[in-house]
Motif scaffolding. Structure first.
Motif, PDB file in Angstrom:
ATOM      1  N   PRO A  66     -52.406  -8.442  47.374  1.00 41.98           N
ATOM      2  CA  PRO A  66     -50.844  -8.079  48.011  1.00 41.98           C
ATOM      3  C   PRO A  66     -50.650  -8.596  49.419  1.00 41.98           C
ATOM      4  O   PRO A  66     -49.758  -9.673  49.898  1.00 41.98           O
ATOM      5  CB  PRO A  66     -50.422  -6.664  47.644  1.00 41.98           C
ATOM      6  N   VAL A  67     -51.588  -8.116  50.291  1.00 38.70           N
ATOM      7  CA  VAL A  67     -51.124  -8.496  51.642  1.00 38.70           C
ATOM      8  C   VAL A  67     -51.436  -9.977  52.048  1.00 38.70           C
ATOM      9  O   VAL A  67     -50.855 -10.751  52.569  1.00 38.70           O
ATOM     10  CB  VAL A  67     -52.363  -7.642  52.569  1.00 38.70           C
ATOM     11  N   MET A  68     -52.490 -10.514  51.148  1.00 36.12           N
ATOM     12  CA  MET A  68     -52.771 -12.033  51.404  1.00 36.12           C
ATOM     13  C   MET A  68     -51.666 -12.812  50.873  1.00 36.12           C
ATOM     14  O   MET A  68     -51.138 -14.023  51.224  1.00 36.12           O
ATOM     15  CB  MET A  68     -53.991 -12.432  50.909  1.00 36.12           C
ATOM     16  N   SER A  69     -51.099 -12.446  49.498  1.00 39.56           N
ATOM     17  CA  SER A  69     -50.059 -12.877  48.940  1.00 39.56           C
ATOM     18  C   SER A  69     -48.481 -13.150  49.732  1.00 39.56           C
ATOM     19  O   SER A  69     -48.126 -14.244  49.766  1.00 39.56           O
ATOM     20  CB  SER A  69     -49.814 -12.242  47.484  1.00 39.56           C
ATOM     21  N   GLU A  70     -48.437 -11.958  50.479  1.00 36.35           N
ATOM     22  CA  GLU A  70     -47.232 -11.898  51.168  1.00 36.35           C
ATOM     23  C   GLU A  70     -47.591 -13.045  52.300  1.00 36.35           C
ATOM     24  O   GLU A  70     -46.555 -13.766  52.782  1.00 36.35           O
ATOM     25  CB  GLU A  70     -47.085 -10.606  51.778  1.00 36.35           C
ATOM     26  N   TYR A  71     -48.509 -12.865  53.007  1.00 38.05           N
ATOM     27  CA  TYR A  71     -48.815 -13.962  54.011  1.00 38.05           C
ATOM     28  C   TYR A  71     -48.805 -15.414  53.344  1.00 38.05           C
ATOM     29  O   TYR A  71     -47.974 -16.213  54.300  1.00 38.05           O
ATOM     30  CB  TYR A  71     -50.297 -13.724  54.758  1.00 38.05           C
ATOM     31  N   LEU A  72     -49.210 -15.691  52.418  1.00 35.40           N
ATOM     32  CA  LEU A  72     -49.054 -16.924  52.028  1.00 35.40           C
ATOM     33  C   LEU A  72     -47.632 -17.686  51.786  1.00 35.40           C
ATOM     34  O   LEU A  72     -47.194 -18.568  51.988  1.00 35.40           O
ATOM     35  CB  LEU A  72     -50.062 -17.407  50.625  1.00 35.40           C
ATOM     36  N   ASP A  73     -46.910 -16.423  51.010  1.00 30.84           N
ATOM     37  CA  ASP A  73     -45.511 -16.479  50.847  1.00 30.84           C
ATOM     38  C   ASP A  73     -44.626 -16.850  52.140  1.00 30.84           C
ATOM     39  O   ASP A  73     -43.762 -17.737  52.247  1.00 30.84           O
ATOM     40  CB  ASP A  73     -44.814 -15.570  49.927  1.00 30.84           C
ATOM     41  N   ALA A  74     -44.870 -16.105  52.965  1.00 32.28           N
ATOM     42  CA  ALA A  74     -44.514 -16.187  54.174  1.00 32.28           C
ATOM     43  C   ALA A  74     -44.842 -17.588  55.060  1.00 32.28           C
ATOM     44  O   ALA A  74     -43.882 -17.892  55.637  1.00 32.28           O
ATOM     45  CB  ALA A  74     -44.799 -15.194  55.479  1.00 32.28           C
ATOM     46  N   GLN A  75     -45.778 -17.964  54.784  1.00 32.93           N
ATOM     47  CA  GLN A  75     -46.292 -19.055  55.551  1.00 32.93           C
ATOM     48  C   GLN A  75     -45.641 -20.367  54.661  1.00 32.93           C
ATOM     49  O   GLN A  75     -44.940 -21.221  55.421  1.00 32.93           O
ATOM     50  CB  GLN A  75     -47.751 -19.456  55.217  1.00 32.93           C
ATOM     51  N   ASP A  76     -45.446 -20.346  53.456  1.00 29.98           N
ATOM     52  CA  ASP A  76     -44.780 -21.208  52.526  1.00 29.98           C
ATOM     53  C   ASP A  76     -43.116 -21.400  53.401  1.00 29.98           C
ATOM     54  O   ASP A  76     -42.540 -22.579  53.263  1.00 29.98           O
ATOM     55  CB  ASP A  76     -44.668 -21.139  51.177  1.00 29.98           C
ATOM     56  N   GLU A  77     -42.664 -20.198  53.310  1.00 31.10           N
ATOM     57  CA  GLU A  77     -41.311 -20.046  53.679  1.00 31.10           C
ATOM     58  C   GLU A  77     -40.921 -20.746  55.049  1.00 31.10           C
ATOM     59  O   GLU A  77     -40.226 -21.634  55.178  1.00 31.10           O
ATOM     60  CB  GLU A  77     -40.622 -18.907  53.586  1.00 31.10           C
ATOM     61  N   LEU A  78     -41.962 -20.394  56.125  1.00 29.40           N
ATOM     62  CA  LEU A  78     -41.812 -20.999  57.299  1.00 29.40           C
ATOM     63  C   LEU A  78     -42.104 -22.439  57.425  1.00 29.40           C
ATOM     64  O   LEU A  78     -41.237 -23.358  58.110  1.00 29.40           O
ATOM     65  CB  LEU A  78     -42.926 -20.087  58.345  1.00 29.40           C
ATOM     66  N   GLU A  79     -43.082 -22.947  56.647  1.00 29.76           N
ATOM     67  CA  GLU A  79     -43.356 -24.510  56.522  1.00 29.76           C
ATOM     68  C   GLU A  79     -42.046 -25.123  56.034  1.00 29.76           C
ATOM     69  O   GLU A  79     -41.570 -26.159  56.623  1.00 29.76           O
ATOM     70  CB  GLU A  79     -44.516 -24.616  55.667  1.00 29.76           C
ATOM     71  N   ASP A  80     -41.293 -24.449  55.177  1.00 29.61           N
ATOM     72  CA  ASP A  80     -40.085 -25.213  54.490  1.00 29.61           C
ATOM     73  C   ASP A  80     -39.179 -25.196  55.710  1.00 29.61           C
ATOM     74  O   ASP A  80     -38.633 -26.105  55.886  1.00 29.61           O
ATOM     75  CB  ASP A  80     -39.628 -24.404  53.320  1.00 29.61           C
ATOM     76  N   THR A  81     -38.879 -24.283  56.582  1.00 28.21           N
ATOM     77  CA  THR A  81     -38.174 -24.003  57.476  1.00 28.21           C
ATOM     78  C   THR A  81     -38.414 -25.233  58.756  1.00 28.21           C
ATOM     79  O   THR A  81     -37.405 -26.005  58.955  1.00 28.21           O
ATOM     80  CB  THR A  81     -37.741 -22.741  58.221  1.00 28.21           C
ATOM     81  N   LEU A  82     -39.635 -25.383  58.890  1.00 24.19           N
ATOM     82  CA  LEU A  82     -40.092 -26.135  59.861  1.00 24.19           C
ATOM     83  C   LEU A  82     -39.829 -27.696  59.266  1.00 24.19           C
ATOM     84  O   LEU A  82     -39.663 -28.622  60.168  1.00 24.19           O
ATOM     85  CB  LEU A  82     -41.612 -26.240  60.287  1.00 24.19           C
ATOM     86  N   GLU A  83     -39.897 -27.891  58.138  1.00 26.36           N
ATOM     87  CA  GLU A  83     -39.893 -29.295  57.665  1.00 26.36           C
ATOM     88  C   GLU A  83     -38.400 -29.548  57.557  1.00 26.36           C
ATOM     89  O   GLU A  83     -38.085 -30.972  58.038  1.00 26.36           O
ATOM     90  CB  GLU A  83     -40.259 -29.256  56.020  1.00 26.36           C
ATOM     91  N   ALA A  84     -37.642 -28.690  57.330  1.00 27.12           N
ATOM     92  CA  ALA A  84     -36.077 -28.966  57.568  1.00 27.12           C
ATOM     93  C   ALA A  84     -35.745 -29.176  58.998  1.00 27.12           C
ATOM     94  O   ALA A  84     -34.879 -30.196  59.262  1.00 27.12           O
ATOM     95  CB  ALA A  84     -35.230 -27.554  56.974  1.00 27.12           C
ATOM     96  N   VAL A  85     -36.338 -28.538  59.925  1.00 24.76           N
ATOM     97  CA  VAL A  85     -36.113 -28.952  61.449  1.00 24.76           C
ATOM     98  C   VAL A  85     -36.652 -30.507  61.714  1.00 24.76           C
ATOM     99  O   VAL A  85     -36.008 -31.223  62.368  1.00 24.76           O
ATOM    100  CB  VAL A  85     -36.813 -27.960  62.255  1.00 24.76           C
ATOM    101  N   ASN A  86     -37.809 -30.755  61.053  1.00 26.07           N
ATOM    102  CA  ASN A  86     -38.395 -31.941  61.354  1.00 26.07           C
ATOM    103  C   ASN A  86     -37.384 -32.852  60.722  1.00 26.07           C
ATOM    104  O   ASN A  86     -37.148 -34.192  61.442  1.00 26.07           O
ATOM    105  CB  ASN A  86     -39.828 -32.005  60.560  1.00 26.07           C
ATOM    106  N   GLU A  87     -36.996 -32.718  59.638  1.00 29.66           N
ATOM    107  CA  GLU A  87     -35.992 -33.715  58.875  1.00 29.66           C
ATOM    108  C   GLU A  87     -34.858 -33.999  59.873  1.00 29.66           C
ATOM    109  O   GLU A  87     -34.182 -35.058  59.962  1.00 29.66           O
ATOM    110  CB  GLU A  87     -35.561 -33.425  57.598  1.00 29.66           C
ATOM    111  N   ALA A  88     -34.371 -32.866  60.457  1.00 28.79           N
ATOM    112  CA  ALA A  88     -32.972 -32.835  61.119  1.00 28.79           C
ATOM    113  C   ALA A  88     -33.296 -33.792  62.479  1.00 28.79           C
ATOM    114  O   ALA A  88     -32.534 -34.411  62.791  1.00 28.79           O
ATOM    115  CB  ALA A  88     -32.517 -31.595  61.490  1.00 28.79           C
ATOM    116  N   ILE A  89     -34.388 -33.660  63.124  1.00 28.20           N
ATOM    117  CA  ILE A  89     -34.647 -34.372  64.244  1.00 28.20           C
ATOM    118  C   ILE A  89     -34.972 -35.720  63.880  1.00 28.20           C
ATOM    119  O   ILE A  89     -34.414 -36.645  64.623  1.00 28.20           O
ATOM    120  CB  ILE A  89     -36.088 -33.671  64.971  1.00 28.20           C
TER     121      ILE A  89
END
Length: 124
Positions: A83-106
């Motif tokens: 569970p702890v690792m699963s939460e970390y991986l989910d949070a990492q994926d969500e942050l990567e999606d956000t950063l990808e959206a920022v990259n696209e906006a720039i």
């Protein structure tokens, strides 16, 4: 350094600070800290890294087997199902999606994908 360059760098710092204040980044940092604190997860990470290193060594010497690969994959699956690792991986994926959206906006007004191509020469 020109005034314009300083202004752009200031905007970059501000963007970094704003990203650090997002819910996605905060979730990622909390999940990462939880992984670092969890001794069982750390032990499983060490075991996985050891198995992976052994498999990579066997692969380099031509002695890798499907059983060895399967052991590495099973260790990874077990680690990711914690569970702890699963939460970390989910949070990492969500942050990567956000950063990808920022990259696209720039990148959009510049017609350049700075996150993917700006550093290389002659990429097709």
């Amino acid at each position: 350094m020109s005034v314009e360059q300083v202004s752009i760098e200031d905007l970059g710092r501000e963007l970094g600070e704003r990203i650090a204040e997002t819910a996605e980044y905060e979730r990622f940092e909390e999940a990462r800290a939880a992984v670092q604190r969890d001794e069982e997860v750390q032990s499983r990470i060490d075991e996985f890294e050891q198995l992976r290193a052994e498999f990579m060594q066997a692969r380099q010497t031509g002695q890798a087997t499907n059983d060895g690969l399967q052991r590495v994959q099973e260790a990874q699956d077990e680690l990711h199902s914690m569970p702890v690792m699963s939460e970390y991986l989910d949070a990492q994926d969500e942050l990567e999606d956000t950063l990808e959206a920022v990259n696209e906006a720039i990148s959009e007004p510049l017609a350049v994908d700075f996150g993917g191509e700006a550093g290389g020469c002659c990429q097709d």
